[in-house]
Scaffold this motif. Structure first.
Motif, PDB file in Angstrom:
ATOM      1  N   LEU A 159       0.847  -1.191   0.000  1.00 27.93           N
ATOM      2  CA  LEU A 159       0.000   0.000   0.000  1.00 27.93           C
ATOM      3  C   LEU A 159       0.884   1.243   0.000  1.00 27.93           C
ATOM      4  N   ASN A 160       0.532   2.214  -0.803  1.00 27.01           N
ATOM      5  CA  ASN A 160       1.267   3.474  -0.871  1.00 27.01           C
ATOM      6  C   ASN A 160       0.390   4.602  -0.337  1.00 27.01           C
ATOM      7  N   GLY A 161       0.929   5.351   0.627  1.00 26.75           N
ATOM      8  CA  GLY A 161       0.221   6.520   1.110  1.00 26.75           C
ATOM      9  C   GLY A 161      -0.678   6.301   2.301  1.00 26.75           C
ATOM     10  N   GLY A 162      -0.749   5.080   2.825  1.00 27.11           N
ATOM     11  CA  GLY A 162      -1.554   4.875   4.024  1.00 27.11           C
ATOM     12  C   GLY A 162      -2.198   3.513   4.078  1.00 27.11           C
ATOM     13  N   LEU A 163      -2.758   3.205   5.242  1.00 26.29           N
ATOM     14  CA  LEU A 163      -3.505   1.970   5.416  1.00 26.29           C
ATOM     15  C   LEU A 163      -4.912   2.161   4.867  1.00 26.29           C
ATOM     16  N   ASP A 164      -5.219   1.428   3.826  1.00 23.43           N
ATOM     17  CA  ASP A 164      -6.531   1.524   3.181  1.00 23.43           C
ATOM     18  C   ASP A 164      -7.370   0.343   3.652  1.00 23.43           C
ATOM     19  N   HIS A 165      -8.398   0.629   4.448  1.00 23.96           N
ATOM     20  CA  HIS A 165      -9.215  -0.444   5.011  1.00 23.96           C
ATOM     21  C   HIS A 165      -9.820  -1.319   3.926  1.00 23.96           C
ATOM     22  N   SER A 166     -10.157  -0.723   2.804  1.00 24.22           N
ATOM     23  CA  SER A 166     -10.789  -1.497   1.735  1.00 24.22           C
ATOM     24  C   SER A 166      -9.839  -2.511   1.110  1.00 24.22           C
ATOM     25  N   ALA A 167      -8.506  -2.299   1.302  1.00 30.17           N
ATOM     26  CA  ALA A 167      -7.523  -3.213   0.720  1.00 30.17           C
ATOM     27  C   ALA A 167      -7.106  -4.307   1.696  1.00 30.17           C
ATOM     28  N   LEU A 168      -7.571  -4.219   2.944  1.00 27.84           N
ATOM     29  CA  LEU A 168      -7.187  -5.198   3.957  1.00 27.84           C
ATOM     30  C   LEU A 168      -8.213  -6.318   4.004  1.00 27.84           C
ATOM     31  N   ARG A 169      -7.714  -7.534   4.094  1.00 26.91           N
ATOM     32  CA  ARG A 169      -8.614  -8.678   4.157  1.00 26.91           C
ATOM     33  C   ARG A 169      -7.979  -9.793   4.989  1.00 26.91           C
ATOM     34  N   GLU A 170      -8.778 -10.735   5.351  1.00 27.27           N
ATOM     35  CA  GLU A 170      -8.364 -11.767   6.305  1.00 27.27           C
ATOM     36  C   GLU A 170      -7.211 -12.618   5.807  1.00 27.27           C
ATOM     37  N   SER A 171      -7.091 -12.806   4.506  1.00 26.55           N
ATOM     38  CA  SER A 171      -6.090 -13.728   3.967  1.00 26.55           C
ATOM     39  C   SER A 171      -4.678 -13.140   3.896  1.00 26.55           C
ATOM     40  N   ILE A 172      -4.517 -11.841   4.116  1.00 26.82           N
ATOM     41  CA  ILE A 172      -3.202 -11.209   3.981  1.00 26.82           C
ATOM     42  C   ILE A 172      -2.241 -11.735   5.042  1.00 26.82           C
ATOM     43  N   GLN A 173      -1.042 -12.137   4.581  1.00 26.03           N
ATOM     44  CA  GLN A 173       0.002 -12.606   5.492  1.00 26.03           C
ATOM     45  C   GLN A 173       1.219 -11.692   5.490  1.00 26.03           C
ATOM     46  N   GLU A 174       1.359 -10.865   4.471  1.00 24.95           N
ATOM     47  CA  GLU A 174       2.512  -9.959   4.375  1.00 24.95           C
ATOM     48  C   GLU A 174       2.023  -8.600   3.892  1.00 24.95           C
ATOM     49  N   LEU A 175       2.402  -7.542   4.612  1.00 26.72           N
ATOM     50  CA  LEU A 175       1.892  -6.210   4.291  1.00 26.72           C
ATOM     51  C   LEU A 175       3.038  -5.203   4.323  1.00 26.72           C
ATOM     52  N   THR A 176       3.135  -4.413   3.250  1.00 25.67           N
ATOM     53  CA  THR A 176       4.104  -3.319   3.160  1.00 25.67           C
ATOM     54  C   THR A 176       3.334  -2.024   2.990  1.00 25.67           C
ATOM     55  N   VAL A 177       3.655  -1.031   3.826  1.00 26.69           N
ATOM     56  CA  VAL A 177       2.974   0.260   3.765  1.00 26.69           C
ATOM     57  C   VAL A 177       4.020   1.347   3.618  1.00 26.69           C
ATOM     58  N   HIS A 178       3.943   2.122   2.534  1.00 26.77           N
ATOM     59  CA  HIS A 178       4.872   3.220   2.284  1.00 26.77           C
ATOM     60  C   HIS A 178       4.199   4.559   2.574  1.00 26.77           C
ATOM     61  N   ASP A 179       4.933   5.440   3.273  1.00 27.05           N
ATOM     62  CA  ASP A 179       4.517   6.845   3.442  1.00 27.05           C
ATOM     63  C   ASP A 179       3.086   6.972   3.955  1.00 27.05           C
ATOM     64  N   ALA A 180       2.823   6.337   5.092  1.00 23.81           N
ATOM     65  CA  ALA A 180       1.457   6.338   5.608  1.00 23.81           C
ATOM     66  C   ALA A 180       1.172   7.495   6.548  1.00 23.81           C
ATOM     67  N   GLY A 181       2.180   8.324   6.844  1.00 23.92           N
ATOM     68  CA  GLY A 181       1.968   9.319   7.881  1.00 23.92           C
ATOM     69  C   GLY A 181       1.876   8.603   9.214  1.00 23.92           C
ATOM     70  N   ALA A 182       1.034   9.060  10.103  1.00 23.55           N
ATOM     71  CA  ALA A 182       0.827   8.389  11.383  1.00 23.55           C
ATOM     72  C   ALA A 182      -0.127   7.225  11.170  1.00 23.55           C
ATOM     73  N   ALA A 183       0.408   6.037  11.088  1.00 21.25           N
ATOM     74  CA  ALA A 183      -0.400   4.871  10.758  1.00 21.25           C
ATOM     75  C   ALA A 183      -1.317   4.477  11.912  1.00 21.25           C
ATOM     76  N   ASP A 184      -2.591   4.264  11.611  1.00 17.52           N
ATOM     77  CA  ASP A 184      -3.559   3.800  12.598  1.00 17.52           C
ATOM     78  C   ASP A 184      -3.604   2.279  12.515  1.00 17.52           C
ATOM     79  N   LEU A 185      -2.888   1.634  13.427  1.00 20.86           N
ATOM     80  CA  LEU A 185      -2.720   0.195  13.329  1.00 20.86           C
ATOM     81  C   LEU A 185      -3.944  -0.586  13.787  1.00 20.86           C
ATOM     82  N   THR A 186      -4.947   0.089  14.328  1.00 26.79           N
ATOM     83  CA  THR A 186      -6.163  -0.635  14.695  1.00 26.79           C
ATOM     84  C   THR A 186      -6.842  -1.244  13.469  1.00 26.79           C
ATOM     85  N   LEU A 187      -6.552  -0.677  12.290  1.00 31.24           N
ATOM     86  CA  LEU A 187      -7.132  -1.215  11.058  1.00 31.24           C
ATOM     87  C   LEU A 187      -6.630  -2.627  10.773  1.00 31.24           C
ATOM     88  N   LEU A 188      -5.492  -3.008  11.376  1.00 30.56           N
ATOM     89  CA  LEU A 188      -4.922  -4.321  11.108  1.00 30.56           C
ATOM     90  C   LEU A 188      -5.730  -5.451  11.735  1.00 30.56           C
TER      91      LEU A 188
END
Length: 207
Positions: free
Chosen positions: A30-59
């Protein structure tokens, strides 16, 4: 594999086992932030570039996450990472306190400008790899010497110099990161108990 021996066909003087095809780990960038619409249960590896202050509760939407890289993405509360089966994490510098006692974390890399304390890592039971070379300031670097389970440590030359007599006791591999003159690198290796005479130097051009 043992079960498969019953059906294995010999090829010359060896056996070739072809395991059942399994789905590869799902990896998302993901570029530019954590996008809730792109997160799903099957994800095992996640890279986030330039998210600003990342809200990790979305994980919470990624309960199978095993690896995370927050690149240039400063975090506030790392608490949500405690609820995930993380094995490897690369984080922008900040408060590592919420990682205390993390049951599955094995490898951690920290970078960024904010001060970092290692105190919480002494209670991470399976931590074997640590890379602090990208962290501008580690306030208690000597705490690394109390990480008895640590097998790999990567630091800059100034960090190794500050560590001095507090090197973790059970290292199997160490890395000196950055531009370092060969004589200084040999002195560093000798300080870890290695024989500088056995060092092999490689040079060349990749292009």
């Amino acid at each position: 594999f043992l079960d498969g021996l019953e059906d294995a066909e010999p090829i010359g003087d060896y056996l070739e086992l072809l395991p059942a095809i399994t789905r590869p780990p799902v990896s998302v960038v993901l570029n530019g932030g954590l996008d809730h619409s792109a997160l799903r249960e099957s994800i095992q590896e996640l890279t986030v570039h330039d998210a600003g202050a990342a809200d990790l509760t979305l994980l919470a939407a990624t309960p199978r996450l095993r690896r995370i890289w927050l690149n240039r993405s400063p975090f506030g509360d790392l608490g949500p990472l405690r609820e995930l089966p993380l094995e490897s994490a690369a984080l922008t510098a900040g408060d590592l306190g919420a990682l205390a006692g993390h049951p599955t974390l094995r490898a951690l890399a920290v970078s960024g400008e904010d001060p970092v304390s290692l105190a919480a890592l002494t209670s991470v039971p399976h931590l074997y790899g640590l890379d602090l070379s990208g962290a501008a300031q580690v306030t208690d670097l000597d705490m690394a010497g109390k990480l008895a389970g640590l097998r790999y440590l990567a630091l800059r030359a100034d960090q190794w110099a500050a560590l001095r007599d507090h090197t973790p006791p059970n290292l199997a591999a160490a890395a000196l990161i950055g531009q370092v003159p060969l004589p200084d690198a040999l002195d560093w290796a000798a300080g870890l108990g290695l024989d500088p005479a056995s060092v092999v130097r490689h040079s060349g051009r990749l292009g």
